[in-house]
Scaffold this motif. Structure first.
Motif, PDB file in Angstrom:
ATOM      1  N   TYR A  51       0.837  -1.207   0.000  1.00 15.49           N
ATOM      2  CA  TYR A  51       0.000   0.000   0.000  1.00 15.49           C
ATOM      3  C   TYR A  51       0.869   1.254   0.000  1.00 15.49           C
ATOM      4  N   GLN A  52       1.895   1.284   0.847  1.00 16.36           N
ATOM      5  CA  GLN A  52       2.778   2.448   0.936  1.00 16.36           C
ATOM      6  C   GLN A  52       3.523   2.678  -0.374  1.00 16.36           C
ATOM      7  N   ILE A  66      -6.005   5.135  -4.664  1.00 16.68           N
ATOM      8  CA  ILE A  66      -4.997   4.798  -3.664  1.00 16.68           C
ATOM      9  C   ILE A  66      -4.931   5.854  -2.557  1.00 16.68           C
ATOM     10  N   GLY A  67      -5.790   6.882  -2.669  1.00 19.62           N
ATOM     11  CA  GLY A  67      -5.872   7.883  -1.604  1.00 19.62           C
ATOM     12  C   GLY A  67      -4.959   9.070  -1.781  1.00 19.62           C
ATOM     13  N   VAL A  68      -4.461   9.291  -3.006  1.00 14.91           N
ATOM     14  CA  VAL A  68      -3.609  10.450  -3.289  1.00 14.91           C
ATOM     15  C   VAL A  68      -4.445  11.506  -3.993  1.00 14.91           C
ATOM     16  N   ASP A  69      -4.457  12.724  -3.458  1.00 11.93           N
ATOM     17  CA  ASP A  69      -5.242  13.817  -4.031  1.00 11.93           C
ATOM     18  C   ASP A  69      -4.660  14.214  -5.387  1.00 11.93           C
ATOM     19  N   SER A  70      -5.485  14.154  -6.421  1.00 15.44           N
ATOM     20  CA  SER A  70      -5.010  14.458  -7.775  1.00 15.44           C
ATOM     21  C   SER A  70      -5.195  15.926  -8.149  1.00 15.44           C
ATOM     22  N   SER A  71      -5.918  16.689  -7.323  1.00 14.46           N
ATOM     23  CA  SER A  71      -6.276  18.062  -7.708  1.00 14.46           C
ATOM     24  C   SER A  71      -5.065  18.963  -7.913  1.00 14.46           C
ATOM     25  N   GLN A 106       3.898  -6.936  -8.074  1.00 14.43           N
ATOM     26  CA  GLN A 106       4.213  -5.543  -7.772  1.00 14.43           C
ATOM     27  C   GLN A 106       5.707  -5.338  -7.590  1.00 14.43           C
ATOM     28  N   ASN A 107       6.218  -4.295  -8.250  1.00 11.84           N
ATOM     29  CA  ASN A 107       7.627  -3.917  -8.103  1.00 11.84           C
ATOM     30  C   ASN A 107       7.817  -3.098  -6.828  1.00 11.84           C
ATOM     31  N   ASN A 108       9.056  -2.958  -6.404  1.00  9.84           N
ATOM     32  CA  ASN A 108       9.355  -2.238  -5.165  1.00  9.84           C
ATOM     33  C   ASN A 108       8.956  -0.764  -5.216  1.00  9.84           C
ATOM     34  N   ASP A 109       8.880  -0.187  -6.437  1.00 10.01           N
ATOM     35  CA  ASP A 109       8.504   1.226  -6.551  1.00 10.01           C
ATOM     36  C   ASP A 109       6.993   1.419  -6.589  1.00 10.01           C
ATOM     37  N   GLY A 110       6.238   0.332  -6.458  1.00  9.80           N
ATOM     38  CA  GLY A 110       4.784   0.431  -6.440  1.00  9.80           C
ATOM     39  C   GLY A 110       4.122   0.068  -7.747  1.00  9.80           C
ATOM     40  N   SER A 111       4.873   0.074  -8.845  1.00  9.11           N
ATOM     41  CA  SER A 111       4.320  -0.271 -10.157  1.00  9.11           C
ATOM     42  C   SER A 111       4.126  -1.785 -10.265  1.00  9.11           C
ATOM     43  N   PHE A 112       3.553  -2.224 -11.404  1.00  8.63           N
ATOM     44  CA  PHE A 112       3.309  -3.647 -11.619  1.00  8.63           C
ATOM     45  C   PHE A 112       3.920  -4.105 -12.941  1.00  8.63           C
ATOM     46  N   TRP A 113       4.355  -5.355 -12.953  1.00  5.69           N
ATOM     47  CA  TRP A 113       4.845  -5.975 -14.177  1.00  5.69           C
ATOM     48  C   TRP A 113       3.821  -7.003 -14.632  1.00  5.69           C
ATOM     49  N   SER A 114       3.939  -7.427 -15.870  1.00  8.88           N
ATOM     50  CA  SER A 114       2.997  -8.403 -16.408  1.00  8.88           C
ATOM     51  C   SER A 114       3.751  -9.594 -16.981  1.00  8.88           C
ATOM     52  N   SER A 115       3.020 -10.657 -17.185  1.00  6.28           N
ATOM     53  CA  SER A 115       3.621 -11.859 -17.767  1.00  6.28           C
ATOM     54  C   SER A 115       4.126 -11.603 -19.176  1.00  6.28           C
ATOM     55  N   PHE A 116       3.541 -10.616 -19.853  1.00  3.88           N
ATOM     56  CA  PHE A 116       3.910 -10.355 -21.247  1.00  3.88           C
ATOM     57  C   PHE A 116       5.123  -9.443 -21.372  1.00  3.88           C
ATOM     58  N   GLN A 117       5.385  -8.623 -20.351  1.00  4.42           N
ATOM     59  CA  GLN A 117       6.539  -7.728 -20.380  1.00  4.42           C
ATOM     60  C   GLN A 117       7.744  -8.314 -19.649  1.00  4.42           C
ATOM     61  N   GLY A 118       7.484  -9.143 -18.670  1.00  2.00           N
ATOM     62  CA  GLY A 118       8.585  -9.746 -17.922  1.00  2.00           C
ATOM     63  C   GLY A 118       8.697  -9.184 -16.518  1.00  2.00           C
ATOM     64  N   GLU A 119       9.224  -9.990 -15.623  1.00  2.00           N
ATOM     65  CA  GLU A 119       9.322  -9.614 -14.224  1.00  2.00           C
ATOM     66  C   GLU A 119      10.176  -8.362 -14.035  1.00  2.00           C
ATOM     67  N   ILE A 156      -5.365  -2.135  -5.102  1.00  2.00           N
ATOM     68  CA  ILE A 156      -4.826  -1.942  -3.751  1.00  2.00           C
ATOM     69  C   ILE A 156      -5.633  -0.860  -3.036  1.00  2.00           C
ATOM     70  N   GLY A 157      -6.008   0.179  -3.793  1.00  2.00           N
ATOM     71  CA  GLY A 157      -6.857   1.223  -3.233  1.00  2.00           C
ATOM     72  C   GLY A 157      -8.201   0.674  -2.788  1.00  2.00           C
ATOM     73  N   TYR A 158      -8.774  -0.218  -3.585  1.00  2.00           N
ATOM     74  CA  TYR A 158     -10.067  -0.821  -3.238  1.00  2.00           C
ATOM     75  C   TYR A 158      -9.948  -1.653  -1.963  1.00  2.00           C
ATOM     76  N   TYR A 159      -8.857  -2.353  -1.839  1.00  2.00           N
ATOM     77  CA  TYR A 159      -8.668  -3.215  -0.665  1.00  2.00           C
ATOM     78  C   TYR A 159      -8.629  -2.384   0.614  1.00  2.00           C
ATOM     79  N   ASN A 160      -8.127  -1.152   0.492  1.00  2.00           N
ATOM     80  CA  ASN A 160      -7.969  -0.286   1.667  1.00  2.00           C
ATOM     81  C   ASN A 160      -9.074   0.767   1.818  1.00  2.00           C
ATOM     82  N   HIS A 161      -9.669   1.201   0.707  1.00  2.00           N
ATOM     83  CA  HIS A 161     -10.627   2.314   0.768  1.00  2.00           C
ATOM     84  C   HIS A 161     -11.989   2.015   0.140  1.00  2.00           C
TER      85      HIS A 161
END
Length: 367
Positions: free
Chosen positions: A31-32, A56-61, A255-268, A283-288
């Motif tokens: 989440y962090q 994810i709870g980050v204000d976009s305004s 999930q990568n350490n920076d928070g992003s995600f990889w896919s099976s088609f792009q590679g770990e 992840i936002g749904y799980y928490n909010h």
């Protein structure tokens, strides 16, 4: 031949990753990291990014919106634009002089399908779900009509998909979410049928294999968003587990350490755009909870009349005594008779009485 080769490569990759022992962050670390990913961004490139950022709870305004956020090619694009603008704090009824709500409402047909005439041949449940999301956020009186039409698009096997009956696990997850938001009780038979279909795609490790290639972050996230909206407690307990394996835990292995995600088609380890926005949104749904509930509340606030702040009363400046103009004392023409003190009058009367007595005695002496 090319498809066979691609399938072979993906399958080979999945076998390798299964033996490599992918480790996931725990739920709080995940989440962090997801929050940090969007906190660092100064510009959001698409409506999907705005939605993920807010989920994810980050204000976009306070972040810039790229021109690519505003898309109007299809009715579903207009719907995504409306949702993104509302989450960003902008009025979709008058954004840079354009009424996007009116554009969407004109695309609603009598049967509840929402599409522009030029997209009629490519219209599917993948489009309708976003139109339902937008009309839910807008609290439109056309919402039930459009949700009913979405419910009618379910296949006999419980799947939702693209135009032409192309079933898709991700679209099925989105449909579950949309119908759950509108009326969970009313659409429960449809939702349960869709969940039964998804269960046929679930493997022993609790992953969902949409196309026979194995687990994929995008598919896993899309299904979980629907399940979390319909049955949050079930996802967080063991309802959708396979043995000890939980489907949400499976998602976090991508999930990568920076928070992003990889896919099976792009590679770990290689950031993939759509798995990232879908993964972080989940992840936002799980928490909010669902981000569309947040958008609904924000739109209600946009509609509230702005109360004008009362203008403070101007204080009257007090003129110092030294600066005051002295007005001349008005002189009355009548003479004012000054009266003596009452004690003086009494004294005069006593003296007068004594004088009279003295005079009488004096007169008698002279007679």
């Amino acid at each position: 031949m090319k498809k066979i080769f691609t399938s072979f490569i993906v399958a080979l990759f999945l076998i390798v990753t299964n033996f490599s022992g992918i480790s996931a962050m725990n739920y709080e670390e995940s989440y962090q990291a997801a929050q940090s990913y969007y906190q660092k961004k100064t510009t959001l490139q698409s409506s999907e990014e705005v939605i993920a950022c807010e989920a994810i709870g980050v204000d976009s305004s306070g972040k810039q919106l790229a021109e690519s956020v505003i898309v109007t090619d299809k009715a579903s694009d207009v719907s995504k634009t409306i949702i993104a603008l509302i989450l960003h704090g902008d009025n979709p009824r008058d954004y840079q002089g354009v009424d996007y709500v009116e554009k969407l409402e004109k695309a609603i047909h009598e049967n509840g399908a929402v599409y522009f005439e030029n997209e009629a041949n490519s219209f599917g449940a993948n489009n309708q779900v976003y139109n339902v999301f937008a009309l839910y956020v807008l609290h439109s009186d056309q919402l039930t009509l459009t949700a009913d039409y979405l419910a009618s698009m379910i296949d006999n096997n419980g799947a939702f998909g693209f135009a032409g009956g192309y079933a898709d696990a991700s679209v099925t997850g989105w449909a579950i979410e949309a119908l759950s938001l509108v009326n969970k009780t009313k659409y429960q038979p449809i939702i349960e049928k869709a969940i039964t279909y998804l269960s046929t795609l679930q493997k022993e490790d609790a992953s969902y294999d949409g196309y026979g290639y194995g687990a994929d972050a995008n598919t896993q996230a899309s299904i979980l968003m629907g399940l979390l909206t319909y049955d949050e407690n079930g996802v967080k307990s063991t309802t959708y587990n396979k043995g000890e394996n939980n489907p949400y835990s499976v998602l976090l292995t991508f999930q990568n350490n920076d928070g992003s995600f990889w896919s099976s088609f792009q590679g770990e380890g290689v950031e993939d755009y759509f798995p990232t926005v879908q993964g972080i949104q989940t992840i936002g749904y799980y928490n909010h909870g669902s981000v569309y509930k947040t958008a609904y509340q924000k739109y209600q606030k946009l509609l509230e009349p702005k109360q004008e702040e009362p203008i403070p009363e101007k204080e009257v400046e007090k003129t110092p005594v030294s600066q005051k103009e002295t007005k001349p004392v008005r002189k009355d023409k009548k003479k004012v008779v000054e009266t003596a003190d009452s004690s003086d009058v009494l004294g005069y009367l006593i003296l007068l009485g004594l004088s009279l007595i003295g005079i009488r005695k004096g007169r008698k002496s002279f007679e």
